[in-house]
Design a protein around this motif. Structure first.
Motif, mmCIF file in Angstrom:
data_model
loop_
_atom_site.group_PDB
_atom_site.id
_atom_site.type_symbol
_atom_site.label_atom_id
_atom_site.label_comp_id
_atom_site.label_asym_id
_atom_site.label_seq_id
_atom_site.Cartn_x
_atom_site.Cartn_y
_atom_site.Cartn_z
ATOM 1 N N MET A 1 0.807 -1.191 0.000
ATOM 2 C CA MET A 1 0.000 0.000 0.000
ATOM 3 C C MET A 1 0.858 1.265 0.000
ATOM 4 S SD MET A 1 -2.994 1.036 -0.148
ATOM 5 C CE MET A 1 -4.399 1.844 0.449
ATOM 6 N N THR A 2 1.987 1.202 0.716
ATOM 7 C CA THR A 2 2.886 2.355 0.782
ATOM 8 C C THR A 2 3.401 2.725 -0.605
ATOM 9 O OG1 THR A 2 3.540 1.773 3.022
ATOM 10 C CG2 THR A 2 5.008 3.233 1.821
ATOM 11 N N LYS A 3 3.754 1.711 -1.386
ATOM 12 C CA LYS A 3 4.271 1.971 -2.728
ATOM 13 C C LYS A 3 3.208 2.612 -3.614
ATOM 14 C CE LYS A 3 7.883 -1.462 -2.662
ATOM 15 N NZ LYS A 3 8.475 -2.634 -3.266
ATOM 16 N N LEU A 4 1.976 2.161 -3.479
ATOM 17 C CA LEU A 4 0.879 2.751 -4.245
ATOM 18 C C LEU A 4 0.673 4.213 -3.855
ATOM 19 C CD1 LEU A 4 -1.536 2.581 -6.199
ATOM 20 C CD2 LEU A 4 -2.912 1.824 -4.243
ATOM 21 N N LEU A 5 0.652 4.487 -2.559
ATOM 22 C CA LEU A 5 0.479 5.869 -2.093
ATOM 23 C C LEU A 5 1.620 6.763 -2.569
ATOM 24 C CD1 LEU A 5 -0.803 5.222 1.541
ATOM 25 C CD2 LEU A 5 -2.107 6.192 -0.378
ATOM 26 N N LEU A 6 2.844 6.233 -2.496
ATOM 27 C CA LEU A 6 3.996 7.009 -2.956
ATOM 28 C C LEU A 6 3.898 7.290 -4.452
ATOM 29 C CD1 LEU A 6 6.680 8.361 -2.340
ATOM 30 C CD2 LEU A 6 7.787 6.135 -2.663
ATOM 31 N N CYS A 7 3.505 6.298 -5.220
ATOM 32 C CA CYS A 7 3.334 6.491 -6.670
ATOM 33 C C CYS A 7 2.269 7.543 -6.953
ATOM 34 C CB CYS A 7 2.962 5.178 -7.354
ATOM 35 S SG CYS A 7 4.313 3.994 -7.449
#
Length: 155
Positions: A1-7
């Motif tokens: 989820m963190t990677k999605l939010l960062l993207c």
């Protein structure tokens, strides 16, 4: 989820803030060109388009801090000093845009539209200065986001 939010945060920054910085930087010289062209509808249309880009993408840009806070929360860095400085600078940039750049663009566009009183070069120069401050604040925020002092990435 963190990677999605960062993207999503990075994409929102690129898609929203990039056009505002470019259009706002192009606005003062476009006003001067439109005034020099006289009652040229195309030149005034360009100024209107640049102003609309600034207003619309400024609104879209609200997604940047929303995704930024979500990402920071997910990473557990909400209390880190580099993030707090970034938040303060982002707030400052938003304030410069909302309180100094967009209202001056409105005024110059209205003055240009009437054509009754010529636009003073000092007014476009002042707008260019505020736009430069806005752009500089975003550049510093971008650098902080990349370098992140005390980062565990080793950068």
């Amino acid at each position: 989820m963190t990677k999605l939010l960062l993207c999503l945060h990075v994409l929102a920054a690129i898609i929203a803030v990039g056009p505002v910085t470019v259009a706002a930087s192009m606005f003062p010289p476009a006003v001067r060109r439109a005034q020099a062209a006289g009652p040229d509808a195309a030149a005034v249309g360009t100024v209107r388009l640049l102003h609309r880009i600034c207003r619309v993408y400024a609104a879209v840009g609200l997604a940047v801090p929303v995704f930024g806070f979500a990402t920071a929360s997910s990473l557990g860095v909400l209390g880190d000093s580099w993030l707090i400085v970034s938040i303060v600078l982002t707030t400052g940039a938003a304030g410069v845009l909302a309180l100094l750049v967009l209202p001056r663009q409105d005024a110059l566009l209205a003055q240009l539209g009437t054509g009754a009183v010529p636009v003073e070069r000092s007014r476009t120069a002042q707008l260019a200065m505020f736009t430069g401050i806005f752009n500089l604040l975003w550049a510093v925020v971008t650098i902080l986001m990349i370098v992140r002092p005390a980062s565990t990435t080793g950068a």
